[in-house]
Design a protein around this motif. Sequence first.
Motif: not given
Length: 158
Positions: A40-64
């Motif tokens: 699940r690709w889940l990103t959030v951003a502050l309304p005041e900075a919509p181009d800077r995102h935090l990817l809320l990522e569960v550690p696991g495949p495929p990255a790890l």
Amino acid sequence: MFDDISITSVHVLDQDEALDFYVGKLGFQVSNDVDMGFMRWLTVALPEAPDRHLLLEVPGPPALSEESAAQVRDLLTKGALGVACILTTPDCRATYDTLRARGVEFTQDVVEQPYGIDCALRDPFGNHIRITQPAERVAEITDTDLKRWDSGPGYEQR
């Protein structure tokens, strides 16, 4: 060469719980929520900075691998992954009061620092988050500052 940072990964153990915290308590907005099948690709951003995102990522495949993911989850829950992000605000004390009223637990109350006014908290998974009201000018660092900072990991007051 580069001109911005657009996405920063923040490891979480449960993305729905992460949404409740980052969106429901801290005021971020969902910018992407995509079921990619393998993750699940889940990103959030502050309304005041919509181009800077935090990817809320569960550690696991495929990255790890599963083994590496288990190690990351263990470090995460121990609070051993360092600062996930530093959020800025024009009024640290008011932000602190608002977040406390929303049930956010802080690891450091509001403190005046040479670089501004700040406080600290952890998300539900163990990530460190600092909230800072930057000073107009950084003040000279005193022996009192050094002693406070040397009092332990994160010089937490709780």
